[in-house]
Design an enzyme around this catalytic site. Structure first.
Site, PDB file in Angstrom:
ATOM      1  N   HIS A 183      18.462 -29.978  23.680  1.00  0.00           N
ATOM      2  CA  HIS A 183      19.866 -29.714  23.332  1.00  0.00           C
ATOM      3  C   HIS A 183      20.545 -30.989  22.817  1.00  0.00           C
ATOM      4  O   HIS A 183      21.769 -31.137  22.923  1.00  0.00           O
ATOM      5  CB  HIS A 183      20.666 -29.173  24.536  1.00  0.00           C
ATOM      6  CG  HIS A 183      20.084 -27.946  25.150  1.00  0.00           C
ATOM      7  ND1 HIS A 183      20.457 -26.682  24.777  1.00  0.00           N
ATOM      8  CD2 HIS A 183      19.127 -27.788  26.109  1.00  0.00           C
ATOM      9  CE1 HIS A 183      19.776 -25.790  25.482  1.00  0.00           C
ATOM     10  NE2 HIS A 183      18.963 -26.441  26.289  1.00  0.00           N
ATOM     11  N   SER A 313      24.285 -46.876  -0.333  1.00  0.00           N
ATOM     12  CA  SER A 313      25.677 -46.587  -0.661  1.00  0.00           C
ATOM     13  C   SER A 313      26.100 -47.370  -1.890  1.00  0.00           C
ATOM     14  O   SER A 313      25.675 -48.505  -2.101  1.00  0.00           O
ATOM     15  CB  SER A 313      26.584 -46.949   0.520  1.00  0.00           C
ATOM     16  OG  SER A 313      27.946 -46.827   0.161  1.00  0.00           O
ATOM     17  N   LYS A 319      23.967 -50.816   3.521  1.00  0.00           N
ATOM     18  CA  LYS A 319      23.647 -49.515   4.124  1.00  0.00           C
ATOM     19  C   LYS A 319      22.327 -48.998   3.562  1.00  0.00           C
ATOM     20  O   LYS A 319      22.091 -49.032   2.353  1.00  0.00           O
ATOM     21  CB  LYS A 319      24.768 -48.518   3.828  1.00  0.00           C
ATOM     22  CG  LYS A 319      24.713 -47.260   4.683  1.00  0.00           C
ATOM     23  CD  LYS A 319      25.988 -46.430   4.459  1.00  0.00           C
ATOM     24  CE  LYS A 319      26.104 -45.304   5.472  1.00  0.00           C
ATOM     25  NZ  LYS A 319      25.045 -44.305   5.331  1.00  0.00           N
ATOM     26  N   GLU A 326      15.459 -36.890   4.068  1.00  0.00           N
ATOM     27  CA  GLU A 326      16.494 -36.069   3.434  1.00  0.00           C
ATOM     28  C   GLU A 326      15.914 -35.247   2.291  1.00  0.00           C
ATOM     29  O   GLU A 326      16.229 -34.051   2.146  1.00  0.00           O
ATOM     30  CB  GLU A 326      17.623 -36.960   2.928  1.00  0.00           C
ATOM     31  CG  GLU A 326      18.490 -37.541   4.037  1.00  0.00           C
ATOM     32  CD  GLU A 326      19.527 -38.538   3.550  1.00  0.00           C
ATOM     33  OE1 GLU A 326      20.364 -38.952   4.370  1.00  0.00           O
ATOM     34  OE2 GLU A 326      19.502 -38.910   2.356  1.00  0.00           O
TER      35      GLU A 326
END
Length: 459
Positions: A183, A313, A319, A326
Site C-alpha cells: 500500500h 528539466s 535535475k 517513463e
C-alpha cells in the site's frame, strides 16, 4: 515533355498512376479512396506478405498451376523487393477496406510489374501472383506470419535478454536489504534480490504465455480462399504453401485445421494481444518500482540511483529524471490501448470474414515492436546500471516500526502494535522502544529484529 503519370486499367476502367510507380490501378484507387491517417501498413506486415507471395508461387509451380518461368519470376521479384527499401512501393493507408484487399492487390501489382521485367512476358497480378489465393485468406495468413516472425525475431529474444539482465543484477545486489512496502506504506524487510527475482519471474511468465500462443499463430488460413471452402485453389495448395513458407522463414508453419474459423475470426490475434497486454502490465509494474525506488534523491525514497542519461528539466539545473522507466510506462499504456482496439476489431467477424484486418495487423505489430525495443532499453539503461544507496536503505530499516512483527509470537499482536505506535509517535528506533516495553534483552531484540534474518521468513 515526359508525363509524370501513365494510364492503367482494371475491371472498373482507366485511371492515372504515377509514371514511375511499380503498382497499378487498384493500388491507386486505394490511395485516392483512403486519405485517412498517412500511416502505411507496417513494414513487418509487408515483408510477411511478400514472403507469402513467394511461397505461393513456389507451391503453385509444384502443383502445375503456374509455369516454372512465372513462378521463378515472382520469387525473383520478391527477392528484389526484400533487398531494397520496399515500403516506398506500398502507399496504402492502414484504414482501408476491412479485408485488406487493397494491400493484397498493392503487393500483387508491384510483384507483377517486376516479374514481367524478369520474365520478359506479362505476369498478371490476379491470375499469376494471386493464383490460388484470396485477400480473405492471404491477409489473415499474413497477420499470423508477420506476428510470428516478429515474436521469434524481436520480442521473445528481448524478453529473454531482460530476464537475464535482471537475474545478473539480482546476484549483484543480493547483500542489500531494504524496507518492504505494501500500500506504499512501510512493511517487513526484503532483500533487493528478492524484489528483482520477482520481476524476472513476471517476465518469464509473460514470455511463457506468449509462447503458448505460437502453435495457434503458426497455423494458417491459406487455402481457404474467399469463404473457407478453398474455391479456385488446388486441394494441396495449403500444405505446399505452408511447407514453402516454412523453408523461406525458418519458422514452422502449418495449414489451419479449420479455415472457416481462421478467416471468419481473429481469435488468435486477440489471444496474442491479451498476452502482450499482460506483458505490458508487468513492464509497467517494474518501471514504476524503479521510479519509486529512484525517487528524490533527497525528498523521495532514494534507495537506488538510475543512470543519468539526459538533463531532466529545461528550467531546473541539475535535475535528472527516470526517463527509461517513463518511456517503458508509456509503451505499456500504448500496448494496453492497442489491445482494446484489437478486441473490438476481433468481434468484427461478420459471417465468413473479419472486416477489420488491417487495423488488427497494425496494432498487433506495433505492440510487439514497441515492447521488444523498450525491454532492451529497460534492461541495459536502467536495471543493469542502477546503483544502490546503502546508507538510505539502512536508515529506513533502522526506523521501521513494522519490524516489531517479528515479536508477535513472543509478546502478542496487541503489545507489538502498542510498541510500533509508540515508535512512530516518538520517531525512535523500534529496538529502543521494545527494550523499554518488554522483558527482552538488547541482544535478544537485535537477534529477533535483524532485518537480514527477517527476509528469510519463518518464526
Amino acid at each position: 515533355m515526359m508525363s509524370d503519370t501513365r494510364i492503367e486499367r482494371d475491371s472498373m476502367g482507366e485511371l492515372q498512376v504515377p509514371a514511375q510507380a511499380l503498382y497499378g490501378a487498384q493500388t491507386q484507387r486505394a490511395v485516392d479512396n483512403f486519405p485517412i491517417s498517412g500511416q502505411r501498413m507496417p513494414a513487418q506486415f509487408i515483408r510477411a506478405l511478400l514472403l507469402a507471395k513467394a511461397a505461393a508461387a513456389k507451391a503453385n509451380v509444384e502443383l502445375e498451376q503456374l509455369s516454372a518461368g512465372q513462378g521463378q519470376a515472382i520469387v525473383k521479384a520478391v527477392e528484389q523487393l526484400l533487398a531494397e527499401d520496399f515500403i516506398q512501393h506500398f502507399p496504402v493507408d492502414v484504414f482501408q477496406t476491412g479485408s485488406g484487399t487493397s494491400s493484397n492487390m498493392n503487393a500483387n501489382e508491384v510483384i507483377a510489374t517486376l516479374a514481367t521485367h524478369v520474365l520478359g512476358e506479362a505476369v498478371n497480378a490476379n491470375d499469376h501472383v494471386n493464383c490460388g489465393q484470396s485477400s480473405n485468406d492471404i491477409i489473415p495468413t499474413t497477420i499470423h506470419v508477420s506476428a510470428a516472425l516478429a515474436l521469434h525475431e524481436q520480442l521473445l529474444p528481448a524478453l529473454a535478454h531482460l530476464v537475464q539482465v535482471i537475474e545478473v543484477k539480482s546476484a549483484q545486489v543480493h547483500q542489500y536489504v531494504k524496507t518492504g512496502r505494501t500500500h506504499l506504506m512501510d512493511a517487513m524487510p526484503v532483500r533487493m534480490s528478492q524484489v528483482l527475482d520477482g520481476w524476472a519471474a513476471q517476465i518469464n511468465a509473460a514470455k511463457s504465455h506468449i509462447e503458448g500462443v505460437l502453435p495457434h499463430l503458426q497455423a494458417l488460413a491459406q487455402g481457404g480462399t474467399a469463404v473457407g471452402t478453398g474455391i479456385n485453389a488446388h486441394p494441396q495448395f495449403a500444405v505446399g504453401f505452408a511447407r514453402q513458407l516454412s523453408g523461406l522463414t525458418k519458422v514452422e508453419f502449418t495449414p489451419g485445421q479449420n479455415l472457416f474459423a481462421l478467416i471468419g475470426s481473429q481469435d488468435t490475434a486477440v489471444a496474442l494481444s491479451g498476452q502482450l497486454k499482460t506483458t505490458a502490465v508487468a513492464l509497467m509494474k517494474i518501471a514504476n518500482d524503479l521510479r519509486w525506488m529512484n525517487s528524490g534523491p533527497l525528498a523521495g525514497l532514494g534507495e537506488i540511483e538510475l543512470q543519468a542519461l539526459q538533463p531532466g528539466s529545461s528550467i531546473m539545473p541539475g535535475k535528472v529524471n527516470p526517463v527509461i522507466p517513463e518511456a517503458t510506462a508509456m509503451v505499456a499504456a500504448q500496448v494496453i490501448g492497442n489491445d482494446a482496439t484489437i478486441a473490438v476489431a476481433g468481434q468484427a467477424g461478420n459471417f465468413e470474414l473479419n472486416v477489420m484486418l488491417p487495423v488488427i495487423a497494425r496494432n498487433l505489430l506495433e505492440s510487439i515492436e514497441l515492447m521488444a525495443n523498450v525491454s532492451r532499453l529497460l534492461a541495459d539503461k536502467a536495471i543493469a546500471s542502477f546503483k544502490v544507496n546503502e546508507d538510505k536503505l539502512k536508515e529506513a530499516l533502522a526506523r521501521n516500526p513494522i519490524l516489531v512483527t517479528a515479536l508477535n509470537p513472543i509478546i502478542g499482536y496487541l503489545k507489538a502494535a502498542e510498541i510500533a505506535k509508540t515508535a512512530y509517535k516518538q520517531g525512535r528506533p523500534i529496538i529502543d522502544v521494545a527494550l523499554e516495553h518488554t522483558d527482552l534483552s538488547r541482544d535478544q531484540l537485535e537477534a529477533l529484529l535483524d532485518p537480514e534474518k527477517l527476509t528469510a521468513g519463518g518464526i
